[in-house]
Design a protein around this motif. Structure first.
Motif, short mmCIF file in Angstrom:
data_model
loop_
_atom_site.label_atom_id
_atom_site.label_comp_id
_atom_site.label_asym_id
_atom_site.label_seq_id
_atom_site.Cartn_x
_atom_site.Cartn_y
_atom_site.Cartn_z
N UNK A 173 1.09 -2.94 0.36
CA UNK A 173 0.79 -4.30 -0.08
C UNK A 173 -0.56 -4.82 0.37
N UNK A 174 -1.11 -4.32 1.49
CA UNK A 174 -2.36 -4.89 1.97
C UNK A 174 -2.20 -6.38 2.20
N UNK A 212 3.89 -3.16 4.31
CA UNK A 212 2.57 -2.96 4.87
C UNK A 212 2.70 -2.39 6.28
N UNK A 213 1.92 -1.34 6.55
CA UNK A 213 2.04 -0.57 7.78
C UNK A 213 1.20 -1.13 8.93
N UNK A 241 7.19 -5.38 7.21
CA UNK A 241 6.36 -4.54 8.08
C UNK A 241 7.05 -3.20 8.24
N UNK A 242 6.34 -2.13 7.87
CA UNK A 242 6.94 -0.80 7.99
C UNK A 242 6.08 0.26 7.34
N UNK A 261 -2.41 -0.12 -4.89
CA UNK A 261 -3.60 0.66 -4.56
C UNK A 261 -3.34 1.28 -3.20
N UNK A 262 -2.61 2.41 -3.15
CA UNK A 262 -2.25 3.02 -1.86
C UNK A 262 -3.47 3.45 -1.07
N UNK A 263 -3.33 3.55 0.25
CA UNK A 263 -4.47 3.96 1.09
C UNK A 263 -4.90 5.39 0.80
#
Length: 480
Positions: A173-174, A212-213, A241-242, A261-263
């Protein structure tokens, strides 16, 4: 974004000069603003009832100058354990980086002078979006990895046409740009005032999901969502958060629409994801996210996903994942994006558009590729990407967000001299499922050194890691 909103964003951003002597970084500054803006917003929007009286904006502002910072620190500690799931999530592990009382007094006084809460809620959220964009564009902030160009986000959302019936997910999610844009699209194209009680509950608690990590980034996402009026979710917050690539990702419900838009890059330490449902575990994060997305789509669900071009060309595990994608889904469209729209210069990217099929085999019959990269300018701070650049692609794509076979029949293959081409599944198979297909001669004046040595090395590293994984698999099979 209106001129008044831009002016307010500039004023808020310039306040960071107050904190320079305290050694506060750009990213810390935006996080610091998150806490303060939330408290100010709570007063203006009626959300303040969820905050204890002693921790509210006025309670802090009314303190004597020498006591204000200490009162604020005490409030942060108190809000961490708030009974409100959203409040506690935003202030979880919160701390202030401000050390000087005078700096904090000036900062809070200046924020209090601004009259930006007289604006509509959507404009209020746009102010925060503007701050996030400022943060991402500053090379010193290191936040570009969390930010996707707004014109690109708006283009993908317009094409996918989210509705109140959707379950919308962004597994990376950013700062929640895709989810916020999807919410805005629904509000603009639906008479929200005529929602039934069931639809209101669905919109507030069962429409938007993200994960979001990075903890600080999740906090920014929650604030962004709250400022746009999306403060709830079926799990208490809209963005969890995870780590999506661990068992955490299984907490996200099946989606009818994924926008993401994955990392980019490989999993730290070269480890494999802890996801039992992945057919092809790999240390390549974007390939893992792609698996999560197509496995997490409901039958008939659609997705628009930004990926680096190595997803289109990687052999070994990458090819197997592309094949599974084209079996389970109709990979109907690929948009080759122009250079420079992400802050990591030299990274070539594309957007994959696909729809989950009823069966898990043979869904992709044809794939259309639109080349918006060749003969395009290099976008940067002096040449800004605008939504107008996507207009021809949107017209070529058509009005059907699912791109049904009937809709694809209406598309026009522009031939070797045009930007939009059709490739049938057999042609792609002959290419070993390599989807990086080019046909236009690029006569732009961009330097041939556009791809940095670092990007080239990372590409080589990706291929080597994929080969090592295949060797490890082979050794394991022989051992068994």
């Amino acid at each position: 974004m209106s001129q008044s909103t831009n002016d307010i964003v500039s004023k808020l951003w310039n306040l960071c000069n107050i904190l320079k002597d305290d050694g506060v970084t750009y990213h810390q500054y935006v996080t610091e603003l998150t806490y303060l803006i939330f408290l100010k917003m709570a007063k203006e929007t009626g959300f303040e009832s969820q905050i204890p009286v002693g921790n509210r904006w006025d309670a802090i502002l009314e303190q004597e100058d020498e006591n204000r910072l200490e009162t604020y620190k005490a409030s942060l500690e108190s809000l961490k354990s708030s009974s409100s799931r959203l409040v506690s999530a935003i202030f979880d592990e919160a701390q202030t980086f401000i050390k000087k009382h005078r700096s904090f007094v000036i900062l809070t006084n200046e924020i209090n002078k601004l009259e930006w809460y007289k604006n509509e809620r959507e404009e209020l959220g746009n102010i925060y979006e503007g701050l996030l964009e400022k943060n991402a564009s500053e090379k010193k902030s290191g936040a570009g990895q969390y930010f996707t160009s707004r014109p690109l986000i708006n283009c993908l959302v317009d094409l996918m046409k989210p509705s109140i019936d959707d379950i919308i997910q962004d597994p990376a999610a950013g700062t929640a740009g895709f989810l916020v844009a999807a919410s805005g699209h629904i509000k603009r194209n639906t008479d929200v005032g005529k929602f039934t009680n069931k639809e209101v509950k669905k919109f507030n608690h069962g429409t938007f999901y993200g994960m979001e990590h990075v903890h600080d980034t999740q906090r920014l996402a929650l604030m962004n969502m709250a400022l746009h009026g999306i403060s709830k979710g079926s799990m208490g917050v809209s963005v969890l958060y995870g780590d999506t690539l661990s068992s955490d990702g299984l907490k996200l419900p099946k989606a009818t629409l994924v926008l993401s838009n994955p990392p980019f890059g490989n999993k730290k330490g070269g480890g494999l994801p802890e996801r039992p449902d992945f057919s092809f575990p790999t240390s390549n994060k974007q390939l893992c996210f792609l698996q999560h997305i197509y496995l997490g789509l409901e039958c008939g669900g659609r997705a628009a996903v930004v990926v680096p071009d190595n997803v289109l060309i990687e052999s070994n595990t990458g090819r197997l994942i592309r094949t599974e994608l084209m079996d389970k889904c109709r990979l109907h469209t690929i948009l080759k994006l122009p250079p420079g729209i992400f802050y990591a210069q030299g990274v070539k990217t594309s957007v994959l558009f696909f729809t989950r099929g009823k069966l898990d085999v043979g869904n992709t019959k044809e794939t259309w590729i639109y080349d918006l990269r060749s003969n395009m300018p290099l976008f940067n701070k002096s040449t800004l990407l605008e939504e107008s650049y996507f207009e021809d692609f949107k017209k070529a794509y058509g009005d059907d967000p699912w791109a049904s076979p009937e809709a694809l029949q209406k598309r026009i293959d522009t031939g070797l001299q045009g930007r939009f081409r059709r490739f049938d599944r057999e042609t792609i198979k002959l290419r070993n499922d390599n989807l990086n297909i080019s046909w236009l001669s690029d006569e732009s004046e961009r330097s041939s050194t556009e791809i940095s040595p670092l990007i080239m090395i990372e590409g080589i590293q990706t291929e080597l890691l994929a080969a090592l994984e295949d060797i490890q698999t082979l050794i394991s099979d022989l051992t068994d």
